[in-house]
Write a protein that holds these residues in place. Sequence first.
Motif, PDB file in Angstrom:
ATOM      1  N   ARG A  37       0.834  -1.208   0.000  1.00 15.65           N
ATOM      2  CA  ARG A  37       0.000   0.000   0.000  1.00 15.65           C
ATOM      3  C   ARG A  37       0.867   1.255   0.000  1.00 15.65           C
ATOM      4  O   ARG A  37       0.555   2.242  -0.674  1.00 15.65           O
ATOM      5  CB  ARG A  37      -0.926  -0.013   1.216  1.00 15.65           C
ATOM      6  N   ARG A  38       1.957   1.208   0.743  1.00 14.54           N
ATOM      7  CA  ARG A  38       2.832   2.375   0.861  1.00 14.54           C
ATOM      8  C   ARG A  38       3.549   2.690  -0.449  1.00 14.54           C
ATOM      9  O   ARG A  38       3.777   3.863  -0.789  1.00 14.54           O
ATOM     10  CB  ARG A  38       3.845   2.131   1.983  1.00 14.54           C
ATOM     11  N   LEU A  39       3.915   1.646  -1.206  1.00  9.32           N
ATOM     12  CA  LEU A  39       4.712   1.838  -2.426  1.00  9.32           C
ATOM     13  C   LEU A  39       3.871   1.791  -3.708  1.00  9.32           C
ATOM     14  O   LEU A  39       4.411   1.974  -4.802  1.00  9.32           O
ATOM     15  CB  LEU A  39       5.791   0.751  -2.506  1.00  9.32           C
ATOM     16  N   LYS A  40       2.563   1.560  -3.566  1.00 10.96           N
ATOM     17  CA  LYS A  40       1.717   1.333  -4.744  1.00 10.96           C
ATOM     18  C   LYS A  40       1.747   2.484  -5.733  1.00 10.96           C
ATOM     19  O   LYS A  40       1.864   2.276  -6.942  1.00 10.96           O
ATOM     20  CB  LYS A  40       0.281   1.047  -4.300  1.00 10.96           C
ATOM     21  N   SER A  41       1.655   3.703  -5.260  1.00 14.14           N
ATOM     22  CA  SER A  41       1.590   4.851  -6.167  1.00 14.14           C
ATOM     23  C   SER A  41       2.847   4.961  -7.017  1.00 14.14           C
ATOM     24  O   SER A  41       2.776   5.124  -8.243  1.00 14.14           O
ATOM     25  CB  SER A  41       1.381   6.140  -5.361  1.00 14.14           C
ATOM     26  N   ALA A  42       4.017   4.860  -6.377  1.00 18.55           N
ATOM     27  CA  ALA A  42       5.278   4.970  -7.113  1.00 18.55           C
ATOM     28  C   ALA A  42       5.438   3.818  -8.099  1.00 18.55           C
ATOM     29  O   ALA A  42       5.887   4.020  -9.237  1.00 18.55           O
ATOM     30  CB  ALA A  42       6.447   4.993  -6.134  1.00 18.55           C
ATOM     31  N   LEU A  43       5.081   2.612  -7.679  1.00 18.26           N
ATOM     32  CA  LEU A  43       5.204   1.444  -8.552  1.00 18.26           C
ATOM     33  C   LEU A  43       4.265   1.541  -9.748  1.00 18.26           C
ATOM     34  O   LEU A  43       4.654   1.253 -10.884  1.00 18.26           O
ATOM     35  CB  LEU A  43       4.912   0.163  -7.768  1.00 18.26           C
ATOM     36  N   THR A  44       3.040   1.964  -9.510  1.00 17.95           N
ATOM     37  CA  THR A  44       2.066   2.082 -10.593  1.00 17.95           C
ATOM     38  C   THR A  44       2.524   3.107 -11.616  1.00 17.95           C
ATOM     39  O   THR A  44       2.421   2.886 -12.834  1.00 17.95           O
ATOM     40  CB  THR A  44       0.689   2.478 -10.029  1.00 17.95           C
ATOM     41  N   HIS A  45       3.046   4.238 -11.145  1.00 17.36           N
ATOM     42  CA  HIS A  45       3.544   5.269 -12.062  1.00 17.36           C
ATOM     43  C   HIS A  45       4.702   4.732 -12.905  1.00 17.36           C
ATOM     44  O   HIS A  45       4.756   4.958 -14.113  1.00 17.36           O
ATOM     45  CB  HIS A  45       3.983   6.495 -11.276  1.00 17.36           C
ATOM     46  N   PHE A  46       5.619   4.005 -12.270  1.00 16.76           N
ATOM     47  CA  PHE A  46       6.779   3.468 -12.994  1.00 16.76           C
ATOM     48  C   PHE A  46       6.352   2.505 -14.080  1.00 16.76           C
ATOM     49  O   PHE A  46       6.880   2.523 -15.196  1.00 16.76           O
ATOM     50  CB  PHE A  46       7.715   2.778 -12.019  1.00 16.76           C
ATOM     51  N   VAL A  47       5.374   1.659 -13.789  1.00 19.04           N
ATOM     52  CA  VAL A  47       4.911   0.687 -14.774  1.00 19.04           C
ATOM     53  C   VAL A  47       4.251   1.366 -15.958  1.00 19.04           C
ATOM     54  O   VAL A  47       4.367   0.909 -17.096  1.00 19.04           O
ATOM     55  CB  VAL A  47       3.941  -0.323 -14.106  1.00 19.04           C
ATOM     56  N   LYS A  48       3.589   2.486 -15.703  1.00 21.46           N
ATOM     57  CA  LYS A  48       2.819   3.137 -16.758  1.00 21.46           C
ATOM     58  C   LYS A  48       3.638   4.085 -17.628  1.00 21.46           C
ATOM     59  O   LYS A  48       3.268   4.349 -18.771  1.00 21.46           O
ATOM     60  CB  LYS A  48       1.647   3.916 -16.141  1.00 21.46           C
ATOM     61  N   VAL A  49       4.750   4.617 -17.107  1.00 18.22           N
ATOM     62  CA  VAL A  49       5.521   5.575 -17.892  1.00 18.22           C
ATOM     63  C   VAL A  49       6.344   4.868 -18.945  1.00 18.22           C
ATOM     64  O   VAL A  49       6.522   3.644 -18.919  1.00 18.22           O
ATOM     65  CB  VAL A  49       6.453   6.430 -16.996  1.00 18.22           C
ATOM     66  N   GLY A  50       6.905   5.652 -19.859  1.00 12.76           N
ATOM     67  CA  GLY A  50       7.701   5.104 -20.948  1.00 12.76           C
ATOM     68  C   GLY A  50       9.117   4.769 -20.516  1.00 12.76           C
ATOM     69  O   GLY A  50       9.397   4.551 -19.347  1.00 12.76           O
ATOM     70  N   LEU A  51      10.024   4.794 -21.460  1.00  8.11           N
ATOM     71  CA  LEU A  51      11.391   4.350 -21.210  1.00  8.11           C
ATOM     72  C   LEU A  51      12.298   5.414 -20.605  1.00  8.11           C
ATOM     73  O   LEU A  51      13.447   5.157 -20.368  1.00  8.11           O
ATOM     74  CB  LEU A  51      12.010   3.835 -22.510  1.00  8.11           C
ATOM     75  N   ALA A  52      11.785   6.595 -20.366  1.00  2.00           N
ATOM     76  CA  ALA A  52      12.629   7.637 -19.777  1.00  2.00           C
ATOM     77  C   ALA A  52      13.039   7.238 -18.372  1.00  2.00           C
ATOM     78  O   ALA A  52      12.213   6.809 -17.587  1.00  2.00           O
ATOM     79  CB  ALA A  52      11.875   8.971 -19.741  1.00  2.00           C
ATOM     80  N   THR A  53      14.323   7.385 -18.030  1.00  2.00           N
ATOM     81  CA  THR A  53      14.800   7.012 -16.692  1.00  2.00           C
ATOM     82  C   THR A  53      14.838   8.216 -15.780  1.00  2.00           C
ATOM     83  O   THR A  53      14.782   9.342 -16.232  1.00  2.00           O
ATOM     84  CB  THR A  53      16.200   6.393 -16.789  1.00  2.00           C
TER      85      THR A  53
END
Length: 220
Positions: free
Chosen positions: A204-220
């Motif tokens: 629950r604590r990390l869900k927002s960051a993880l979801t954003h990472f999965v959805k964004v493109g290849l930019a690091t």
Amino acid sequence: MDAPVFITGIGTGVGKTIASAIITEALGGHYWKPVQAGLDESTDTERIKTLISNPVSQVHEELYLLTLPASPHLAARKDHLQIDIDTICQRAHEMMEKSLNPLIIEGAGGLLVPLNENEKVLDLVVALKAKLIIVSRNYLGSINHSLLTAEKIKSTGNISARWIFNDHFMNYEDEIVKWSGIDSLGSIPFNAAPDTSFVSSQARRLKSALTHFVKVGLAT
């Protein structure tokens, strides 16, 4: 889902499996460890099954289940097998075609662990075109191991990568992020006996960051 999420570490025993459980729980993903080397204790797949509590995640069986707890290429050789990256990729694509849930793949050891005589874990990450999450456990010497891992990722190019930090020795996560140029998704506090409650709370604590990472493109 057009790319799997691949979990690697800066070495062995840094907490890839607990991180994988938290990531799988947070994303409602499906977990897969294609190569398991060592059967003396419970496998990582068996452990994941005890840690996931959401109703949607599936835990897939290993593709290569090797008896010797050693580098996968040596364990496969002992079992008269050859680990084939193309076969792993084909199976991964079949899994992703059957589900919209993210596929979470746990690697074996670190990025330069050999899978066969010619290819390493990093070659599998590239072949899968996976998003990469690197688990760095805080211990004496982990800065060096973390930055070496980051340098290899950067030199390979075209890999979208993020850190997850596990355990606490000293608070130098921000320095690793700065020196590596790779952003962090967060950290996992030390827990001597993590269970479903711990995994669920960290998810629950990390869900927002993880979801954003999965959805964004290849930019690091």
